[in-house]
Write a protein that holds these residues in place. Sequence first.
Motif, short mmCIF file in Angstrom:
data_model
loop_
_atom_site.label_atom_id
_atom_site.label_comp_id
_atom_site.label_asym_id
_atom_site.label_seq_id
_atom_site.Cartn_x
_atom_site.Cartn_y
_atom_site.Cartn_z
N ARG A 351 0.83 -1.21 0.00
CA ARG A 351 0.00 0.00 0.00
C ARG A 351 0.87 1.26 0.00
O ARG A 351 0.57 2.23 -0.71
N VAL A 352 1.95 1.24 0.79
CA VAL A 352 2.87 2.39 0.77
C VAL A 352 3.58 2.47 -0.57
O VAL A 352 3.76 3.56 -1.13
N ALA A 353 3.99 1.32 -1.11
CA ALA A 353 4.70 1.32 -2.39
C ALA A 353 3.87 1.95 -3.49
O ALA A 353 4.36 2.73 -4.31
N VAL A 354 2.57 1.62 -3.51
CA VAL A 354 1.68 2.16 -4.55
C VAL A 354 1.35 3.63 -4.29
O VAL A 354 1.30 4.44 -5.21
N SER A 355 1.15 3.98 -3.02
CA SER A 355 0.72 5.35 -2.69
C SER A 355 1.88 6.34 -2.70
O SER A 355 1.69 7.52 -3.02
N GLY A 356 3.09 5.89 -2.32
CA GLY A 356 4.22 6.80 -2.26
C GLY A 356 4.13 7.73 -1.08
O GLY A 356 3.28 7.60 -0.20
N PRO A 357 5.02 8.72 -1.01
CA PRO A 357 5.10 9.60 0.16
C PRO A 357 3.96 10.61 0.26
O PRO A 357 3.83 11.29 1.27
N ALA A 358 3.13 10.71 -0.78
CA ALA A 358 2.07 11.72 -0.77
C ALA A 358 1.13 11.54 0.43
O ALA A 358 0.65 12.52 1.01
N VAL A 359 0.90 10.29 0.82
CA VAL A 359 0.02 10.03 1.95
C VAL A 359 0.56 10.65 3.23
O VAL A 359 -0.20 11.06 4.12
N PHE A 360 1.88 10.74 3.32
CA PHE A 360 2.52 11.24 4.54
C PHE A 360 2.83 12.73 4.47
O PHE A 360 3.43 13.28 5.38
#
Length: 573
Positions: A351-360
């Motif tokens: 999920r982090v790999a697909v979403s990238g740092p934008a979520v954070f």
Amino acid sequence: MTMGTAGLETQPSATTYELGDLVAQAWSGKVHVPHFQRDFRWTTKDVLRLFDSIVKGYPIGNLLLWVRRTPERSFTLGSLRIDAPAYEEAFWVVDGQQRITSLANALHPEGHLHDPFAVYYDLAERKFISQPKTREPQHVALPILFDLKRLLAWFRTEGEAVLHLFDEADRVATALRQYKVPAYLVRQDDLDVLTDIFDRMNNYGKRLNRAEIFSALYAGPEDGAEERLNLSRIADRLASRTGFGTIDTDTILASILARRGPDPARDIRNEFTSAGRRTAPEFENEDQDTAYAEGEEALVRAISFLQNEAGVPHLSLLAYRALLVVLTRFFAHFPAPEANTLRLLRRLYWRVAVSGPAVFKGSFTQVSRVLCARIRKGDEHGSVRGLMDTMAEAPRSLPTVERFRTNEAAAKIILSAWWSLRPRSLMTGEPYDAQDLSTLLGDQKTAATAAHVIFPRGLTAQQQLYAGNRIFLPTATDPVSEIPVMLMRQPIDLDDRTWDAVLASHVMNREATGLLADGDREGFLHIRQELIAGQLSDFLDRMAEWDYEDTPSLETLDFDNLDELEGGDDHSL
């Protein structure tokens, strides 16, 4: 970090050395490189520019040399093995290692035999060049140019055809030997003061990375340095133990720091002292050697998880290195997680790999900080729930298949999806294994040498970037230059079922290869793009499990409390 006024007992003395004298002292063993220095990193281009600057009379910067009594010792300087006698005043290079190592090797008959020190001077073009594929009469090796007797002998033999260029050779040789190299000499026995100078010179100037500064600050004494773990040695050991590739030392450092505390980006200057630390380390009374050794073991467990659970076989397929830092922290505190925890960690990775740092809402440093802070010592279930909560609002998305660059996360995700199919040889039909991949990629940072272009020419610029124009073949033996031909011709010793399995392992089918055989490249790419998008979607659904509840395992539920809630009125029955 508190700053006192104590420093050098005597100010550094300034001096200059003729280049000829300086390299002679290096060859004799009077010049040493402290073990806390970074490894030699210059390329041939850097060495060429150094010599070009010298002959043009440009400044090449001051050296900072630590003067100290040094016993007899053997060591390497670049490619030179030096057996040094004892010196009352030997020079230890605090600043200028790359320059001195380049000069001592490129001008030495033995050192000159190895890259990046194999430098020549082109007398006709009047410029320094790397070792030419074809030696011309005007190409003279630097060790010959630097030594007047050898230079005269060379002109009587090999260089006889360019005798008219002797004046140019003499000009350059004289400029080299007589070039003045400025240096500061520091006489100080306190290693802490020396590393403080090293830190200030290289940190304030931002010339070294964080791992190199850390290595210098905590280098320890020279004695025993060859046996002690350091960041570079850990990286080499991990590559050997796991086949995952060589992890950069900044990531190694961040992982070791994450293991010991929730903020891997914290100040490194008080890491192994209590003074000035805001929070106590989570592994109390742990010395540096133990921290390194235990950090390596936690990294091994994190890498094993990536390879065996998350489907990431090699560093070049790791979407974000910040995730390795987070996983190292988790596996440091929970070396043997429950099966359900591993499943949730796999979901988190993808999920982090697909979403990238934008979520954070920040950089990758912020990714590791936010996630590491969710991992609490002694609370496996709470930690994994905290990690999953960070992705609760992450949108379900699919990486683009229209832009495939092996240094970008989207391509690394696609390659991992392809790896899950166990790609097969187009010649033998046998599947490649992790050893094949590790052997081919070694310490490469991207999988470019395994992700081959199918059509190098004849496509539009946009089509060239399609994932459909790539095939994952981790082979050093198959004729990858003939990929289109191999795809069109089923090997005679492979039956239809096996060939179908080969094509499927590369996200292809007979319809696609039929179009290829008909010369319809656009049709082939169109079908394959659709196949790749579908396989990628299926892979991510399986790995990220977006449709599943991120619930704890049954073992974590308190059934006593549930019984009390559900059976509270049992007395009335």
